[in-house]
Design a protein around this motif. Sequence first.
Motif, PDB file in Angstrom:
ATOM      1  N   ARG A  54       2.700 -76.058   9.053  1.00  0.00           N
ATOM      2  CA  ARG A  54       3.436 -74.788   9.076  1.00  0.00           C
ATOM      3  C   ARG A  54       3.755 -74.357  10.506  1.00  0.00           C
ATOM      4  O   ARG A  54       4.831 -73.812  10.766  1.00  0.00           O
ATOM      5  N   ALA A  55       2.824 -74.581  11.423  1.00  0.00           N
ATOM      6  CA  ALA A  55       3.076 -74.237  12.828  1.00  0.00           C
ATOM      7  C   ALA A  55       4.204 -75.094  13.389  1.00  0.00           C
ATOM      8  O   ALA A  55       5.071 -74.593  14.117  1.00  0.00           O
ATOM      9  N   ALA A  56       4.216 -76.370  13.033  1.00  0.00           N
ATOM     10  CA  ALA A  56       5.294 -77.259  13.494  1.00  0.00           C
ATOM     11  C   ALA A  56       6.630 -76.839  12.895  1.00  0.00           C
ATOM     12  O   ALA A  56       7.662 -76.854  13.585  1.00  0.00           O
ATOM     13  N   GLU A  57       6.635 -76.456  11.622  1.00  0.00           N
ATOM     14  CA  GLU A  57       7.873 -75.993  10.984  1.00  0.00           C
ATOM     15  C   GLU A  57       8.371 -74.710  11.640  1.00  0.00           C
ATOM     16  O   GLU A  57       9.576 -74.536  11.837  1.00  0.00           O
ATOM     17  N   ALA A  58       7.463 -73.807  11.969  1.00  0.00           N
ATOM     18  CA  ALA A  58       7.859 -72.550  12.618  1.00  0.00           C
ATOM     19  C   ALA A  58       8.423 -72.823  14.010  1.00  0.00           C
ATOM     20  O   ALA A  58       9.431 -72.217  14.405  1.00  0.00           O
ATOM     21  N   ALA A  59       7.803 -73.724  14.741  1.00  0.00           N
ATOM     22  CA  ALA A  59       8.314 -74.071  16.072  1.00  0.00           C
ATOM     23  C   ALA A  59       9.685 -74.718  15.969  1.00  0.00           C
ATOM     24  O   ALA A  59      10.594 -74.417  16.754  1.00  0.00           O
ATOM     25  N   GLN A  60       9.860 -75.616  14.988  1.00  0.00           N
ATOM     26  CA  GLN A  60      11.160 -76.270  14.799  1.00  0.00           C
ATOM     27  C   GLN A  60      12.214 -75.251  14.386  1.00  0.00           C
ATOM     28  O   GLN A  60      13.347 -75.298  14.837  1.00  0.00           O
ATOM     29  N   SER A  61      11.845 -74.301  13.547  1.00  0.00           N
ATOM     30  CA  SER A  61      12.775 -73.266  13.117  1.00  0.00           C
ATOM     31  C   SER A  61      13.209 -72.392  14.297  1.00  0.00           C
ATOM     32  O   SER A  61      14.391 -72.043  14.419  1.00  0.00           O
ATOM     33  N   ALA A  62      12.275 -72.057  15.169  1.00  0.00           N
ATOM     34  CA  ALA A  62      12.611 -71.261  16.352  1.00  0.00           C
ATOM     35  C   ALA A  62      13.524 -72.045  17.288  1.00  0.00           C
ATOM     36  O   ALA A  62      14.502 -71.495  17.825  1.00  0.00           O
ATOM     37  N   ALA A  63      13.239 -73.330  17.460  1.00  0.00           N
ATOM     38  CA  ALA A  63      14.099 -74.170  18.306  1.00  0.00           C
ATOM     39  C   ALA A  63      15.487 -74.309  17.684  1.00  0.00           C
ATOM     40  O   ALA A  63      16.504 -74.282  18.396  1.00  0.00           O
ATOM     41  N   ASP A  64      15.542 -74.453  16.364  1.00  0.00           N
ATOM     42  CA  ASP A  64      16.836 -74.550  15.683  1.00  0.00           C
ATOM     43  C   ASP A  64      17.633 -73.257  15.838  1.00  0.00           C
ATOM     44  O   ASP A  64      18.857 -73.295  16.001  1.00  0.00           O
ATOM     45  N   GLU A  65      16.967 -72.123  15.752  1.00  0.00           N
ATOM     46  CA  GLU A  65      17.664 -70.847  15.894  1.00  0.00           C
ATOM     47  C   GLU A  65      18.242 -70.704  17.297  1.00  0.00           C
ATOM     48  O   GLU A  65      19.384 -70.239  17.469  1.00  0.00           O
TER      49      GLU A  65
END
Length: 120
Positions: A54-65
Amino acid sequence: MNRTRILIGLLVMVILMHLFPEKAGDIEKVAIVGGGLYFLAWAAVRFLAQHKRRAAEAAQSAADEAEYQVYKRELDVIRATYDPVRDLNDPTSISPEYQAALSALHDKHQDMLTRKFGPR
């Protein structure tokens, strides 16, 4: 925790209880405590793996944004250059240079767009 390990544990417990009937109560207690500790270890490992994912997904989501904001700015620049009035609604009326610029921009941000909006 898979079924095979549980069944092997039960089988060992039953065999030990038949071999040592006078120690059956102790064997049960050891098996219950051991099973409980095994379950707690399994749950902790699973929780930590889920938390890490979940932490990796959140980091990827922030980078994608952040990348999406860059994409939007670049898209606005391209649109301002080739279509300042935003009246090119028909794809056949778009110039080849405009199409090439949009395709290059899309190709540049392809991975982020696929993660954010799904495949084309």
